[in-house]
Enzyme design. Structure first.
Site, PDB file in Angstrom:
ATOM      1  CB  CYS B  85       8.954   2.514   5.671  1.00 22.65           C
ATOM      2  SG  CYS B  85       8.829   0.717   5.510  1.00 22.65           S
ATOM      3  CG  HIS B 191       7.883   3.155   1.107  1.00 19.86           C
ATOM      4  ND1 HIS B 191       9.145   3.537   1.468  1.00 19.86           N
ATOM      5  CD2 HIS B 191       7.723   1.899   1.570  1.00 19.86           C
ATOM      6  CE1 HIS B 191       9.734   2.550   2.112  1.00 19.86           C
ATOM      7  NE2 HIS B 191       8.899   1.548   2.197  1.00 19.86           N
ATOM      8  CD  GLU B 193       9.520   6.765  -0.250  1.00 21.48           C
ATOM      9  OE1 GLU B 193       8.578   7.229   0.415  1.00 21.48           O
ATOM     10  OE2 GLU B 193      10.209   5.807   0.148  1.00 21.48           O
TER      11      GLU B 193
END
Lengths: 245, 208
Positions: B85, B191, B193
């Site tokens: 990011c 992202h 994650e």
């Protein structure tokens, strides 16, 4: 917790969830998770954050969390415990400055305005705050017009009448929103099966549908619901099954 | 079982480290958090996360000597770096956020705000899952389909044009660089994650 028309029913704590359901499997069927502290008294934000951390440990999607956020510190604590967004309810009415400070600090995309709406006897809608315990004067359209001017990233619109009933969404609650709204709308309250989710998503004003109904947790209810929606042509994101990797 | 590769997550006070760490733990690794320039410059796998504004992030990295540490780590071919990011943007050459700010310069890309097109207005920030087109030869996207959904939250992005290396693209208004890899430098604007199994697979690939 499960709630029906806003009356809470205790289901089990986080350990119960871990023991009875493989939540990390269920979580693969959702685009986003909303975790709310609905405690009505003796709120313990520290314990809630510990639970949030444990939920987020094996859930890899955006998480919105809230319930009792009254300061920047409250929000920061949630964001450090795995939340990506902050859900606010009562301050939308009682402390609009807080909404502005939260947006300044964390960005507008970080703020989800959660709005509880109930139909009155005369067929008009009203907004309730403080865990659905306090009715606001003026109707829901009045408040939603005000709230739509606040720096919020999403609006989570919940029907208190349908909450927990499984009878389907009340699409009419959306009529309370001002037109030309640029903020995504999440519709909540009443979904009991995948058909209800499809009905919500078919409304062009709705960007997302939320459900906390028990069908999510029974067998592969949510997995099947998502599969059906995708098969019906609803554009949902697709990710590979972990075992394929 | 804990795998033996070491992962160092850069902590400079911006961004939600918990989610990144949880993802690596889920994959069986024990990531280590550090703000120490020496540890960072000698890391085996370096993760640069970040949420927030570019100028403040660069200022913080510089004040703590982390900017030089990351550049040193990049020169060391044994270190793999992954920017996530804002972390991807910081690896770029410059950003127009808050003026004209110089980045770490490890990716020859320019970061600018989303253009508002007159015909079809777009929502900024770009938030939510969106389809990413993978580059042909890519380490990060091994076993992932040509188009895969990843989760984005951002108002600025790196343009894909003129980037060397393997560039994955995404379209929001116009096309931008969703992921980048060249040699030991890797980056994702999305992202991983927060991108379900697609993201976990990508992180797994990074460490492979």
């Amino acid at each position: 917790m499960l709630s029906r028309n806003f009356r809470l029913q205790r289901v089990g704590d986080f350990n119960w969830l871990k023991t009875n359901y493989v939540f990390s499997n269920i979580s693969l069927s959702i685009d986003e998770l909303i975790v709310l502290d609905v405690s009505r008294q003796n709120r313990d934000p520290y314990t809630f954050c510990e639970h949030l951390k444990r939920v987020s440990e094996d859930c890899f999607m955006p998480i919105a969390a809230g319930g009792g956020v009254r300061s920047i510190e409250d929000a920061d604590r949630l964001l450090c415990s795995g939340a990506d967004k902050i859900v606010v309810n009562s301050p939308l009415y009682s402390n609009q400055d807080l909404i502005k400070s939260l947006a300044e600090r964390f960005g507008q995309q970080c703020i989800v305005a959660s709005i509880d709406i109930k139909r009155d006897t005369g067929n008009d809608y009203h907004m309730w705050v403080e865990n659905g315990g306090r009715l606001l004067e003026n109707n829901a359209s009045f408040w939603l017009r005000k709230i739509s001017k606040l720096p919020v990233g999403e609006i989570y619109l919940n029907s208190m009448d349908r909450d927990g009933t499984g009878q389907g969404y009340d699409l009419d609650i959306i009529n309370n929103l001002p037109s030309h709204l640029h903020v995504p709308i999440i519709l909540a309250g009443g979904a009991g099966n995948s058909r209800h989710l499809a009905q919500g998503l078919a409304d062009p004003r709705v960007d997302a549908v939320a459900t906390a109904h028990l069908f999510n947790f029974v067998g592969d209810g949510l997995y099947q619901a998502r599969r059906k929606l995708i098969a019906a042509g609803v554009e949902l994101p697709i990710w590979s099954v972990w075992s394929e990797l | 079982m804990t795998q033996r590769k070491t992962i160092t997550v850069v902590d400079y006070g911006m961004g939600n480290l918990w989610s990144v760490i949880s993802a690596f733990r889920f994959l069986g690794f024990s990531p280590h958090i550090s703000s120490d320039p020496i540890e960072i410059s000698t890391a085996e796998n370096l993760i640069l996360p970040g949420v927030g504004a570019f100028p403040l992030a660069m200022k913080t990295l510089r004040e703590r000597g982390i900017d030089i540490a990351i550049k040193k780590a990049a020169e060391n071919r044994n270190t793999r770096i992954l920017g996530i990011c804002l972390g991807m943007q910081l690896l770029g050459a410059t950003s127009t956020e808050g003026g004209q700010v110089i980045g770490l310069g490890l990716i020859p890309g320019v970061v600018t705000k989303f253009n508002q097109s007159k015909n079809k207005p777009i929502k900024v920030p770009h938030v939510g899952f969106n389809l990413v087109r993978r580059p042909k030869n890519s380490r990060l996207f091994v076993n992932l389909p040509d188009m895969a959904d990843f989760y984005f939250v951002h108002s600025y992005r790196m343009l894909a044009e003129g980037l060397d290396g393997h560039v994955a693209t995404c379209v929001h208004g116009d096309q931008f660089a969703a992921a980048y890899e060249n040699d030991n430098i890797f980056a994702t604007q999305f992202h991983p994650e927060k991108s379900q199994t697609n993201g976990l697979a990508l992180l797994q690939n990074f460490l492979r």
